[in-house]
Design an enzyme around this catalytic site. Structure first.
Site, PDB file in Angstrom:
ATOM      1  N   ASP A  64     104.482  32.649 106.708  1.00  0.00           N
ATOM      2  CA  ASP A  64     103.362  33.632 106.795  1.00  0.00           C
ATOM      3  C   ASP A  64     104.074  34.745 106.649  1.00  0.00           C
ATOM      4  O   ASP A  64     105.386  35.152 106.809  1.00  0.00           O
ATOM      5  CB  ASP A  64     102.625  33.384 108.062  1.00  0.00           C
ATOM      6  CG  ASP A  64     103.377  33.653 109.393  1.00  0.00           C
ATOM      7  OD1 ASP A  64     104.715  33.420 109.505  1.00  0.00           O
ATOM      8  OD2 ASP A  64     102.731  34.090 110.407  1.00  0.00           O
ATOM      9  N   TYR A  66     105.917  38.953 107.386  1.00  0.00           N
ATOM     10  CA  TYR A  66     106.316  39.176 108.495  1.00  0.00           C
ATOM     11  C   TYR A  66     105.204  40.191 109.328  1.00  0.00           C
ATOM     12  O   TYR A  66     104.127  40.629 108.685  1.00  0.00           O
ATOM     13  CB  TYR A  66     107.057  40.643 107.857  1.00  0.00           C
ATOM     14  CG  TYR A  66     108.421  40.156 107.300  1.00  0.00           C
ATOM     15  CD1 TYR A  66     109.380  39.225 107.765  1.00  0.00           C
ATOM     16  CD2 TYR A  66     108.679  40.335 105.930  1.00  0.00           C
ATOM     17  CE1 TYR A  66     110.590  38.542 107.308  1.00  0.00           C
ATOM     18  CE2 TYR A  66     109.684  40.024 105.164  1.00  0.00           C
ATOM     19  CZ  TYR A  66     110.633  39.180 105.927  1.00  0.00           C
ATOM     20  OH  TYR A  66     111.680  38.674 105.025  1.00  0.00           O
ATOM     21  N   PHE A  77     109.120  36.961 101.896  1.00  0.00           N
ATOM     22  CA  PHE A  77     110.788  37.459 102.299  1.00  0.00           C
ATOM     23  C   PHE A  77     110.917  38.835 101.999  1.00  0.00           C
ATOM     24  O   PHE A  77     111.990  39.402 102.374  1.00  0.00           O
ATOM     25  CB  PHE A  77     111.584  36.436 101.578  1.00  0.00           C
ATOM     26  CG  PHE A  77     111.912  35.107 102.040  1.00  0.00           C
ATOM     27  CD1 PHE A  77     112.129  34.831 103.363  1.00  0.00           C
ATOM     28  CD2 PHE A  77     111.205  34.049 101.328  1.00  0.00           C
ATOM     29  CE1 PHE A  77     112.070  33.368 103.738  1.00  0.00           C
ATOM     30  CE2 PHE A  77     111.039  32.633 101.706  1.00  0.00           C
ATOM     31  CZ  PHE A  77     111.476  32.499 103.078  1.00  0.00           C
ATOM     32  N   HIS A 186     116.008  26.151 106.122  1.00  0.00           N
ATOM     33  CA  HIS A 186     115.286  27.636 106.035  1.00  0.00           C
ATOM     34  C   HIS A 186     116.354  28.606 106.164  1.00  0.00           C
ATOM     35  O   HIS A 186     117.558  28.566 106.818  1.00  0.00           O
ATOM     36  CB  HIS A 186     114.411  27.731 107.112  1.00  0.00           C
ATOM     37  CG  HIS A 186     113.639  29.113 106.791  1.00  0.00           C
ATOM     38  ND1 HIS A 186     113.909  30.153 107.416  1.00  0.00           N
ATOM     39  CD2 HIS A 186     112.293  29.213 106.231  1.00  0.00           C
ATOM     40  CE1 HIS A 186     112.774  31.205 106.915  1.00  0.00           C
ATOM     41  NE2 HIS A 186     111.981  30.549 106.246  1.00  0.00           N
TER      42      HIS A 186
END
Length: 227
Positions: A64, A66, A77, A186
Site C-alpha cells: 500500500d 507510503y 516504492f 521484501h
C-alpha cells in the site's frame, strides 16, 4: 477519484460496473472528504497512467502507499522529489548498485522507470495518513487482482518482480510461460538481509528482455540536485 484512460480503461472496464467497485468508489470518496488520505486523489491511478498496458515490460508489485506527508504519488516504492528516500527504497538502490553498478541517486522519484515500461503497482492504492494498511480490504485488492489478471493475459514476454510474501501470493495468477517471475524477500529493513540482497532482479530482468528482443530498462535514476 480520477478514472483510467486509454488501453487500461478498456481492459478494466468490466470492473467499474461490479458491486464491489461501486462500494469502493463511495468508500474512497468519503475517506478523502473526511480524513487525510494519500496519495493525492489525482495520483491514485498513476501506475496505470504512466505505464499504458501495451507498453508494460516489467511489473513491480508493492503493498500500500507510503502514509507520511508528501511521499506517495501513485507508484509503488517511489516518492516525490525532495522527499527523504524511504528505507525500502534505500535497500532497492543498494541492490541496484551491487547488481548493475548504478550510482545511488539523491532522490526516490521513479517515474523514469514507469515511462520505460516498469509498472509499479500497489495492491492497495490509497491509505490514511500515518496508518499503514488502513485501506486494506475495502475493495482495492479485488481491483488490482483484476489488473494483474489483465497483465497475466498479455501473450508476450514480461517480467513480474514479486518482493515479499503478499506479492508472492499473486504468483499463482501468472501462468503464461512467456512471463518471467522473480521472487525474493521484501527490501524492507526487516527482511532485506534474508535474501533480497544478492537476488540481482535488475540484471535478471534486463537479460530476459534482451533474450526476447526487447529494449532493456535503464535503471539509473539520475540525481536532481544541481539541475
Amino acid at each position: 477519484m480520477a478514472g483510467l484512460t486509454g488501453s487500461w480503461e478498456k481492459a478494466m472496464k468490466p470492473e467499474f460496473s461490479k458491486p464491489y467497485y461501486r462500494k469502493l468508489f463511495l468508500t474512497v470518496n468519503q475517506e478523502y472528504r473526511t480524513a487525510t488520505v494519500y496519495p493525492p486523489a489525482g495520483d491514485i491511478f498513476n501506475a496505470f497512467h504512466f505505464t499504458p498496458l501495451d507498453q508494460v515490460k516489467v511489473v513491480i508489485l508493492g503493498q500500500d502507499p507510503y502514509h507520511e506527508p508528501g511521499q506517495a504519488h501513485g507508484l509503488s516504492f517511489s516518492v516525490k522529489p525532495g522527499i527523504e528516500i524511504p528505507p525500502s527504497l534505500v535497500n532497492i538502490y543498494q541492490e541496484l548498485h551491487d547488481d548493475l553498478g548504478c550510482y545511488i541517486p539523491d532522490n526516490g522519484y521513479l517515474v523514469k522507470w514507469a515511462k520505460q515500461g516498469v509498472m509499479m503497482l500497489n495492491t492497495v492504492l490509497t491509505v490514511r495518513a500515518h496508518q499503514a494498511n488502513s485501506h486494506r480490504n475495502i475493495g482495492w485488492e479485488e481491483f488490482t487482482d483484476a489488473a494483474i489478471r489483465v497483465l497475466a493475459d498479455q501473450d508476450r514476454p514480461m517480467v513480474f518482480i514479486l518482493w515479499g510474501r503478499p506479492a508472492q501470493r499473486k504468483a499463482d495468477m501468472i501462468y503464461n510461460p512467456k512471463h518471467l517471475v522473480l521472487k525474493s524477500p521484501h527490501p524492507s529493513p526487516l527482511s532485506a538481509y534474508r535474501g533480497f540482497f544478492g537476488s540481482r532482479p535488475f540484471s535478471k530482468t534486463n537479460r530476459y528482455l534482451e533474450e526476447n528482443g526487447i529494449e532493456p530498462i535503464d535503471w539509473q535514476i539520475e540525481n536532481i540536485a544541481g539541475k
